[in-house]
Design an enzyme around this catalytic site. Structure first.
Site, PDB file in Angstrom:
ATOM      1  CD  GLU A  14      14.742  12.821  21.831  1.00 46.14           C
ATOM      2  OE1 GLU A  14      15.003  13.336  20.738  1.00 46.14           O
ATOM      3  OE2 GLU A  14      13.585  12.766  22.273  1.00 46.14           O
TER       4      GLU A  14
ATOM      5  CG  ASP B 287      10.576   6.134  20.377  1.00 45.85           C
ATOM      6  OD1 ASP B 287      10.592   6.931  21.334  1.00 45.85           O
ATOM      7  OD2 ASP B 287      11.274   6.264  19.356  1.00 45.85           O
TER       8      ASP B 287
ATOM      9  CG  ASP C 101       3.905  -3.301   5.980  1.00 42.48           C
ATOM     10  OD1 ASP C 101       4.784  -4.191   5.995  1.00 42.48           O
ATOM     11  OD2 ASP C 101       3.238  -3.027   4.963  1.00 42.48           O
TER      12      ASP C 101
ATOM     13  CG  HIS D  11      13.254   9.741  14.005  1.00 40.78           C
ATOM     14  ND1 HIS D  11      14.044   9.323  15.056  1.00 40.78           N
ATOM     15  CD2 HIS D  11      12.240  10.433  14.560  1.00 40.78           C
ATOM     16  CE1 HIS D  11      13.523   9.744  16.194  1.00 40.78           C
ATOM     17  NE2 HIS D  11      12.423  10.415  15.929  1.00 40.78           N
TER      18      HIS D  11
ATOM     19  CG  ASP E 282      -0.220   0.014   2.522  1.00 34.93           C
ATOM     20  OD1 ASP E 282       1.028  -0.052   2.516  1.00 34.93           O
ATOM     21  OD2 ASP E 282      -0.876   0.072   3.575  1.00 34.93           O
TER      22      ASP E 282
ATOM     23  CG  ASP F 266       9.902  11.173  22.206  1.00 32.37           C
ATOM     24  OD1 ASP F 266      10.731  11.263  21.284  1.00 32.37           O
ATOM     25  OD2 ASP F 266       8.971  11.989  22.345  1.00 32.37           O
TER      26      ASP F 266
HETATM   27  C1  GLC Z   1      11.644  13.402  19.955  1.00 33.78           C
HETATM   28  C2  GLC Z   1      11.462  12.560  18.725  1.00 33.78           C
HETATM   29  C3  GLC Z   1      10.916  13.411  17.628  1.00 33.78           C
HETATM   30  C4  GLC Z   1       9.580  13.946  18.080  1.00 33.78           C
HETATM   31  C5  GLC Z   1       9.686  14.678  19.405  1.00 33.78           C
HETATM   32  C6  GLC Z   1       8.342  14.883  20.010  1.00 33.78           C
HETATM   33  O1  GLC Z   1      12.589  14.386  19.786  1.00 33.78           O
HETATM   34  O2  GLC Z   1      12.653  11.929  18.380  1.00 33.78           O
HETATM   35  O3  GLC Z   1      10.789  12.729  16.418  1.00 33.78           O
HETATM   36  O4  GLC Z   1       9.064  14.802  17.098  1.00 33.78           O
HETATM   37  O5  GLC Z   1      10.424  13.949  20.359  1.00 33.78           O
HETATM   38  O6  GLC Z   1       7.788  13.644  20.365  1.00 33.78           O
HETATM   39 CA    CA Z   2       2.238  -1.413   3.872  1.00 36.11          CA
END
Ligand code: GLC
Ligand code: CA
Length: 553
Positions: free
Chosen positions: A257, A98, A29, A329, A25, A203
């Site tokens: 983080e 996460d 995934d 990311h 799609d 996070d």
């Molecule tokens: C962290 C994540 C990021 C997200 C932010 C708010 O920094 O790595 O991708 O946008 O927190 O959740």
């Molecule tokens: Ca998919």
């Protein structure tokens, strides 16, 4: 329960939407992930960190969660996740998820209830405050900006109050001072740990304890003016200790983080047996070409990068353990930032050796091992990331279209969120269908299939480095020392353990560089462990973006 030895390990990060589409799609995934688990294991990593895979309206691509105990229907089902988890374990890979608990989605049932009124069971789950009034005008409770869009407060007519959102409007901050919220967090942790998950990447976990008075921040500083009042807050240690206790029932790993947390504070989380986090994601090494955020850009400075590397290596040495990374990311691709797209293969491999041999547990972000680079899309309409779109419309609005787009190209998080480049076929082998986000047009050259068969590819260099690190006591445990800290083109560092010494010399230059062995070294008894150029390396001379790794034992 006894914890596994994460210090010997390395991790691969999956941002699932762009990893591999298994059901055709156009969206990555868990079916796609399942098929690629052997590939991941073949890199020589020992674990996977999944960016959020939970149900989410995707205002911030998964970091706005609307159900903590389920899988986003785009990505599969709980059963499919269990299959991935079991297969990963069979392949010897740990799996960490996460844990995003600073905020939820505004579509989370807790928030939907909370905003209805001040006397329901969820009314105190979020950070609500009365307006400030100036005559007839209604003002937010303080002057904080959000990191992603406009002010940090949104008015809710039903409650006649504002709610706090440090990130996007659709990401209301949870009230962690409410013990019920902390119980929820622990319950969520147990849910996944009971399924067999091995730990969490937590996070912005250092934002969860806010200053009780929520005082005004520096008026003219955009985006982060409230930071001093929500970062490393007064009750943070207590809350982290509560979560730690749950993790330790399972021997689970916790990586926090921690944007802008100074080393000294970091040590309070990371040290000894009573630590509340096993590792921390610091941001200093992401700032060698910018100030605080990629949107405030300056030319790349190797000196700045080396200072950040060495600061964390030295400060944690013998006391705590580093998480090592150059990409994730949230940041543009590292070759485009700190290396050279022109010397693509050379700089991609050199950058690998520049960080993988430091002391710590390396993280590799999907596509980094292929040397994927930033995408350059034609207009802002093609971008999806809330932070990029906001930067374009707010911060860069006085600049020409050309300049604005240039800034987006070099700063956007979407640069690192393009579909994974598996082969040179349609859509880079990511999907049969039109992918949800454009594929980088360089995929015929930069892709896993092609690099697989090339012994000098970036992919195979990553494999070599990870193998070398794993079997070398010096690279795992040795002390770190930097030489030539003021050199603007060369990064030279040493790892030493017992009678063995390893020197890693990296050129960050398009021009040939010469260098000398540090005092106390001589070329006799040396062996070369690694070089990123085919053919013979010349000691003392570095070709463009060359890296050489030597051992004395
Ligand atoms: C962290 C994540 C990021 C997200 C932010 C708010 O920094 O790595 O991708 O946008 O927190 O959740
Ligand atoms: Ca998919």
């Amino acid at each position: 329960m006894e914890q596994f030895d994460f210090r010997r390990m390395s991790f691969y990060q999956i941002w699932i939407r762009s990893f591999a589409d298994g059901n055709g799609d156009g969206i990555g995934d868990l079916y796609g992930v399942y098929d690629k688990l052997e590939y991941i294991a073949s890199l020589g990593v020992d674990g996977i960190w999944f960016s959020p895979i939970y149900p989410s309206p995707n205002a911030d691509y998964g970091y706005d969660i609307s159900d903590y105990r389920n899988i986003h229907p785009d990505y599969g089902t709980l059963e499919q996740f269990q299959k991935v988890l079991n297969r990963a374990h069979t392949l010897g890979l740990k799996v960490i998820l996460d844990l995003v608990v600073n905020h939820t989605s505004d579509e989370h049932p807790w928030f939907l209830e909370s905003k209805k009124g001040r006397d329901n069971p969820y009314s105190d789950y979020y950070i609500w405050r009365d307006p400030k009034w100036k005559g007839e005008s209604r003002l937010p409770p303080n002057n904080w900006y959000s990191q992603f869009e406009g002010l940090a407060w949104e008015y809710c007519p039903e409650r006649e109050q504002y709610y706090l959102h440090v990130f996007a409007k659709k990401q209301p901050d949870l009230n962690m001072d409410n013990p019920k919220v902390r119980e929820e967090v622990k319950d969520i942790m147990r849910f996944w740990l009971n399924m067999g998950v091995d730990g969490f990447r937590e996070d912005v976990i250092t934002y969860i304890s806010k200053h009780p008075q929520l005082p005004d921040g520096i008026p003219f500083l955009p985006a982060i003016n409230g930071l001093p009042y929500y970062k490393d807050g007064p009750n943070l240690m207590d809350y982290l200790r509560e979560f730690r206790a749950v993790a330790m029932e399972y021997g689970a790993l916790q990586i926090g983080e921690a944007p802008m947390t100074p080393v000294k504070t970091a040590l309070t989380y990371l040290c000894g047996r009573d630590r509340v986090l096993d590792m921390m994601i610091q941001f200093d090494t992401m700032m060698a070409d910018c100030i605080m955020t990629e949107y405030v850009h300056h030319p790349f400075s190797l000196i700045k990068l080396k200072k950040a590397f060495t600061k964390w290596q030295n400060a944690l040495s013998g006391k705590a353990w580093n998480a090592l990374y150059l990409e994730n990311h949230d940041h543009p691709r590292v070759i485009s930032r700190y290396g050279s797209e022109k010397y693509w293969r050379e700089s991609g491999t050199m950058l690998a050796a520049a960080y993988l041999f430091q002391q710590g547990t390396p993280f590799i972000y999907q596509g980094q091992e292929l040397g994927m680079t930033n995408i350059r899309l034609g207009s802002i309409e093609e971008y999806q990331d809330v932070a990029s779109i906001n930067a374009y419309h707010r911060f860069f609005r006085h600049q020409s279209e050309e300049k604005r787009m240039h800034r987006i190209h070099i700063s956007s998080r979407d640069s690192a969120r393009t579909p994974m480049q598996w082969n040179s076929k349609k859509n880079a082998g990511f999907s049969e269908a039109e992918p949800w986000f454009p594929v980088n047009p360089n995929f015929p050259n930069v892709n896993a299939e092609r690099e697989e068969t090339d012994p000098h590819s970036i992919l195979n260099f990553y494999r070599k480095c990870l193998k070398l690190r794993k079997k070398s006591a010096t690279l795992l445990w040795g002390t770190y020392r930097e030489y030539l800290p003021h050199h603007r083109r060369i990064y030279l560092y040493e790892r030493s353990y017992k009678t063995e010494r390893v020197l890693i010399v990296c050129s960050f230059s398009e021009k040939e560089q010469t260098w000398k062995l540090p005092e106390g070294y001589s070329w006799s008894g040396v062996s070369m462990l690694l070089c990123n150029y085919p053919g013979k390396a010349r000691p003392g001379i570095l070709r463009p973006y060359e890296v050489q790794v030597f051992r004395w034992s």
